[in-house]
Design a protein around this motif. Structure first.
Motif, PDB file in Angstrom:
ATOM      1  N   SER A   1       1.025  -1.207  -0.156  1.00 56.61           N
ATOM      2  CA  SER A   1       0.107  -0.073   0.066  1.00 56.61           C
ATOM      3  C   SER A   1       0.955   1.341  -0.039  1.00 56.61           C
ATOM      4  O   SER A   1       0.338   2.429   0.411  1.00 56.61           O
ATOM      5  CB  SER A   1      -0.999  -0.121   1.324  1.00 56.61           C
ATOM      6  OG  SER A   1      -0.214   0.018   2.403  1.00 56.61           O
TER       7      SER A   1
ATOM      8  N   ARG B   1      -5.808   2.690  -2.127  1.00 53.58           N
ATOM      9  CA  ARG B   1      -7.083   2.417  -1.370  1.00 53.58           C
ATOM     10  C   ARG B   1      -7.042   3.730  -0.417  1.00 53.58           C
ATOM     11  O   ARG B   1      -6.286   4.625  -0.049  1.00 53.58           O
ATOM     12  CB  ARG B   1      -6.940   1.281  -0.278  1.00 53.58           C
ATOM     13  CG  ARG B   1      -7.017  -0.309  -1.106  1.00 53.58           C
ATOM     14  CD  ARG B   1      -6.871  -1.249  -0.418  1.00 53.58           C
ATOM     15  NE  ARG B   1      -5.767  -1.216   0.602  1.00 53.58           N
ATOM     16  CZ  ARG B   1      -4.665  -2.053   0.029  1.00 53.58           C
ATOM     17  NH1 ARG B   1      -4.721  -2.433  -0.947  1.00 53.58           N
ATOM     18  NH2 ARG B   1      -3.459  -2.015   0.864  1.00 53.58           N
TER      19      ARG B   1
ATOM     20  N   THR C   1      -6.166   8.074   1.280  1.00 55.23           N
ATOM     21  CA  THR C   1      -4.658   8.028   1.046  1.00 55.23           C
ATOM     22  C   THR C   1      -3.894   9.257   1.598  1.00 55.23           C
ATOM     23  O   THR C   1      -4.415  10.271   1.597  1.00 55.23           O
ATOM     24  CB  THR C   1      -4.660   8.063  -0.356  1.00 55.23           C
ATOM     25  OG1 THR C   1      -5.273   7.114  -1.177  1.00 55.23           O
ATOM     26  CG2 THR C   1      -3.113   8.055  -0.880  1.00 55.23           C
TER      27      THR C   1
ATOM     28  N   ALA D   1      -5.348   3.945   4.479  1.00 53.22           N
ATOM     29  CA  ALA D   1      -5.208   2.834   3.938  1.00 53.22           C
ATOM     30  C   ALA D   1      -3.962   2.716   2.944  1.00 53.22           C
ATOM     31  O   ALA D   1      -3.640   1.454   2.719  1.00 53.22           O
ATOM     32  CB  ALA D   1      -6.494   2.551   3.280  1.00 53.22           C
ATOM     33  N   SER D   2      -3.492   3.761   2.490  1.00 53.56           N
ATOM     34  CA  SER D   2      -2.701   3.798   1.468  1.00 53.56           C
ATOM     35  C   SER D   2      -1.490   4.974   1.730  1.00 53.56           C
ATOM     36  O   SER D   2      -1.987   5.937   2.310  1.00 53.56           O
ATOM     37  CB  SER D   2      -2.903   3.671   0.161  1.00 53.56           C
ATOM     38  OG  SER D   2      -3.790   4.513  -0.373  1.00 53.56           O
TER      39      SER D   2
END
Length: 219
Positions: free
Chosen positions: A124, A151, A154, A192-193
């Motif tokens: 990620s 995802r 970010t 998430a990323s």
């Protein structure tokens, strides 16, 4: 610390190339309690701590008795500034305070390596060439994230001089842009990323690496 390889790889947004990630920073084993402690300290340090209420000795209220002590048939009453009366002071209310929680430097660096390693391990993490955004290009930035499969939410981490990249990513929904010097563990694990520029990658690596002592001074 894991030592599986000398370097790790991460994709570069909008390109077929891959960027090298130092295993000394991105190969750390996961330490849940350390990450939790550091993230809690990061969030606590951001609290302004300015909430304040007036106690019974601070409210603007008369000091006279509400009615005489005896002869009225009512319960005796003293000061009107008590907390259970309308307009009275607040009992055990908040006062200005510092919420900072101390985490030693070695633990903070290890937690930062852990958070970065989590993104590297689960693919990620991507690198962006901030120099290619000499002018704002939000559409190109959004297409790069979409093609990579970022995802949301970010986190995009850039250097202080990379203004073009800042203006390109900041208006994309669910994308947060931060300077590498301001990023904390709570920011890394809360997204998430992760997308970092080459400049920011160097800054994060420098912040996360443990300072080594000169071996000659130990002799």
């Amino acid at each position: 610390m894991a030592t599986k390889a000398a370097t790790m790889k991460a994709p570069v947004l909008g390109k077929q190339a891959k960027a090298d990630l130092p295993a000394a920073v991105f190969g750390e084993e996961f330490h849940e309690s350390l990450v939790q402690e550091t993230a809690r300290a990061d969030l606590a340090a951001r609290r302004r701590g300015t909430a304040s209420t007036l106690g019974r000795g601070e409210v603007s209220m008369t000091t006279a008795k509400a009615w005489r002590q005896k002869g009225t048939g009512r319960a005796r009453a003293g000061a009107l500034s008590v907390p259970h009366r309308r307009g009275g002071g607040v009992a055990f209310g908040p006062k200005p305070r510092d919420y900072a929680v101390k985490v030693n430097r070695k633990s903070r660096r290890r937690a930062l390596r852990t958070a970065l390693s989590v993104h590297a391990a689960r693919d990620s993490l991507a690198v962006v060439d901030a120099a290619s955004f000499d002018e704002p290009a939000t559409k190109r930035a959004a297409e790069g994230l979409e093609k990579w499969g970022a995802r949301r939410p970010t986190l995009v981490v850039i250097g202080p001089e990379e203004i073009g990249a800042l203006k390109s990513f900041r208006n994309i929904p669910e994308v947060t842009v931060m300077s590498a010097s301001d990023v904390g563990v709570a920011d890394l694990i809360g997204h998430a990323s992760l997308v970092v520029s080459q400049t920011a990658l160097g800054t994060l690596s420098e912040r996360a690496q443990t300072a080594t002592r000169d071996s000659s001074s130990e002799e």
